[in-house]
Design a protein around this motif. Structure first.
Motif, mmCIF file in Angstrom:
data_model
loop_
_atom_site.group_PDB
_atom_site.id
_atom_site.type_symbol
_atom_site.label_atom_id
_atom_site.label_comp_id
_atom_site.label_asym_id
_atom_site.label_seq_id
_atom_site.Cartn_x
_atom_site.Cartn_y
_atom_site.Cartn_z
ATOM 1 N N PRO A 164 -22.295 -43.493 10.691
ATOM 2 C CA PRO A 164 -22.108 -44.938 10.595
ATOM 3 C C PRO A 164 -21.509 -45.467 11.898
ATOM 4 N N ALA A 165 -21.641 -46.764 12.113
ATOM 5 C CA ALA A 165 -21.137 -47.386 13.342
ATOM 6 C C ALA A 165 -19.607 -47.468 13.303
ATOM 7 N N PRO A 166 -18.906 -46.738 14.199
ATOM 8 C CA PRO A 166 -17.432 -46.737 14.126
ATOM 9 C C PRO A 166 -16.814 -48.081 14.489
ATOM 10 N N GLU A 167 -17.532 -48.918 15.288
ATOM 11 C CA GLU A 167 -16.961 -50.220 15.663
ATOM 12 C C GLU A 167 -16.803 -51.139 14.437
ATOM 13 N N PHE B 255 -15.619 -49.917 11.439
ATOM 14 C CA PHE B 255 -14.535 -49.439 10.567
ATOM 15 C C PHE B 255 -13.407 -50.475 10.535
ATOM 16 N N ASN C 185 -25.930 -46.081 14.509
ATOM 17 C CA ASN C 185 -24.886 -45.803 15.503
ATOM 18 C C ASN C 185 -25.475 -45.857 16.912
#
Lengths: 400, 400
Positions: free
Chosen positions: A37-40, A42, A372
């Motif tokens: 998943p895209a960490p930005e 979170f 991602n």
């Protein structure tokens, strides 16, 4: 020393997908190989706030041993969410697990004796295949089309394997294909399971990430008897590092799962369970999921447009309405390893299809991830990939 | 529906110890039945601080998927600690697990085929017995004395069972007996393991909590070949809710464990791993452990004094120099369930010995916990217990 491993352990130390991810990790390579998943996205600040609140309000309790089936408040939050999605349940129908991977492992441990058949989509989530193999399951793959598992092929497979324990399905935005099973097929799957008295293991990590089209209710909502074991996770809708998933099933089954859970890790991280319960009580997680959908929709759209522009015309690919993945099928007798090598030479990467197949492998297939990936990189990467596919197709034709 | 469980699953849904803990949970009862660390000692404020720092400095990384063998910084901190304790290792000798329970389960999964023998102390940690049984192990208990497993009995057991996979031992402040194996026995255990080529599973959750006497080095420090799988946990030295343990073993074994770990839960909670790594980098955990020792020493001392004062003279009990437990052996053919019932009637509770035995049960044995008990309650509870023991002994003599 010379270890005498049990038969649960694979003989080879090889980790082919791990090796691919290593190669794809070169910073010069645009890699669609991962599945992160895209960490930005979170919600770091929100999680920090609720974690502080947990320490202040119930720190000693969150840090102490707890019960194997999971924090009651978290189960309560999940039960509410499940009921909103049409799955009728209360907290005693739910067990908290250390992520969906453990949900799959617990199910396998509770049901599979060596030689028992597990029916899977062809292709399917490769780490589920690893689990089933570790318990000595006989794996039978069922052919899919753009609407998921084909029901005539499923019925034939169940009929041919009277020792089938369960059907493992990822009905929504499947990993690796991104395909979704429509409602009529879900209904039909239940009918087949009823007729042959087998269970269904419904793995639904992606269902909540629908960014286009109409919602389809979980397979479990179609059941007449409680034969569907439903599982989901916070990995894709909140953060995978937290390793918290859940199972919804009949209460007497959850009791057995709880006994087994106690033997494998006592209970899942209690601090994290408290953090997620507090997050769900403080924020509307659907507002957060809406942000994820918006970003993934955009990335998927850019990737789709680029595929249409740069891929050879006869290449087939899925059109996901949610989730993280697109599945590509290159026609002809393409050697996927050759294609992968050509891609690496062109500084772009994917995950080859082979390890996702339980038995009969369809060559020339691979998985692309868009969740991602920076938007400006997607078009460049797909352009390189289109060129590599074209090269490999031409070479294959020349060699035939 | 009617489930067809695998043979990994116990037929009974009964949880005898769970039932005892429920009965003992009555607020009128002084319960020595549990096995919890003292929550008032959890370093809540320090953990809150380092958690905030993790969110601020590496929040997105801590919330993302990670590698199966565990956070490199945490493994580095643990490796330093292990080397200080005489276990020579680097980060590749270590895998992080979801608590010691998972370390035991992973070992069992990697080594036990149905029918393989596992040799255990008699009595031993009951949830380890549950794990070994779930893999179909043949369990052989070895008699103990006040210095732990008797080495002649151990050698006889290994000799009689050529299919022995490993010896499971808790050498320091054992659960349930509180006993510690002296250095010469540890050396002898290695010699036996070498001679018969079996492995040793050294479970060491309590070793760091020594509050009296001299340190004894881990069994692993005595090995000539790398045949000891050493495991420990943060449950007793920091907080059990965090569910983080570790295994130290030969690198090629850690590789296999990593492959298997991937199939059971991908990796352990990544946020928690970051929190503990940060805690260990910021604070000296031994300062914290010193506080735990001080409190447990005091509680154990009060309990010992009360036992000497109130127990009948011929009752035998262990004199732990650390850990959480005292083991009591009442002479004669005492029915432990009768004793338990008499205790409940006297508003005091313990855990009866039966479930801790793999095979031959010694009647009239039970475990007392002092770590999680207010000091003013210990004397009162032991007084009640002494009275109940006396009553039951008299009844048993009368019945004989």
């Amino acid at each position: 020393m010379d270890y005498q491993f049990s038969r649960n352990v694979p003989v080879s130390d090889e980790d082919p997908v791990g090796n691919i991810l290593k190669v794809a990790g070169d910073p010069n390579i645009i890699s669609f190989a991962g599945g992160l998943p895209a960490p930005e996205l979170f919600p770091v600040e929100e999680l920090k706030q609720v974690t502080d609140a947990v320490y202040d309000e119930s720190g000693r309790q969150a840090l102490q041993y707890s019960i194997a089936n999971g924090d009651p408040e978290l189960r309560d939050q999940i039960a509410k969410r499940m009921n909103k999605q049409g799955i009728t349940c209360d907290t005693d129908n739910i067990i908290i697990t250390t992520g969906s991977q453990q949900s799959i492992d617990l199910t396998a441990k509770c049901f599979i004796n060596p030689g028992d058949t597990v029916i899977v989509e062809q292709p399917t989530y490769l780490c589920a295949l690893d689990v089933f193999r570790s318990y000595g399951a006989h794996l039978v793959g069922v052919e899919m089309d753009d609407d998921g598992m084909k029901m005539d092929a499923l019925e034939a497979a169940v009929q041919a394997n009277p020792n089938t324990k369960f059907i493992y399905t990822i009905p929504s935005f499947q990993n690796p294909t991104g395909r979704t099973m429509p409602a009529d097929r879900r209904q039909k799957m239940i009918d087949i399971a009823d007729k042959y008295n087998v269970m269904i293991l419904e793995d639904d990590p992606y269902g909540a990430i629908r960014f286009a089209g109409e919602d389809v209710a979980p397979v479990k909502t179609f059941e007449h008897e409680e034969r569907v074991i439903y599982m989901s996770t916070f990995s894709k809708i909140l953060a995978p590092g937290l390793r918290i998933g859940w199972v919804v099933a009949e209460k007497k089954l959850i009791k057995k799962f709880t006994l087994m859970k106690q033997t494998v890790d006592v209970h899942s991280d209690n601090l994290t369970q408290h953090i997620i319960a507090k997050y769900m009580a403080t924020y509307n997680i659907d507002d957060h999921i809406a942000k994820i959908k918006q970003v993934y929709r955009k990335r998927e759209g850019i990737m789709m447009d680029a595929i249409q522009e740069y891929f050879p015309e006869n290449v087939h690919y899925s059109h996901p309405e949610g989730g993280l993945f697109i599945w590509v099928e290159v026609p002809g007798n393409i050697n996927t390893q050759d294609l992968f090598n050509t891609c690496i030479a062109n500084n772009v990467a994917f995950v080859p299809g082979e390890p996702f197949y339980a038995d009969k492998v369809i060559p020339g297939t691979f998985r692309l991830n868009y969740s991602n990936m920076a938007e400006d990189q997607i078009k460049v990467g797909i352009q390189r990939l289109g060129k590599a596919i074209e090269e490999t197709m031409n070479e294959t034709v020349a060699a035939d």
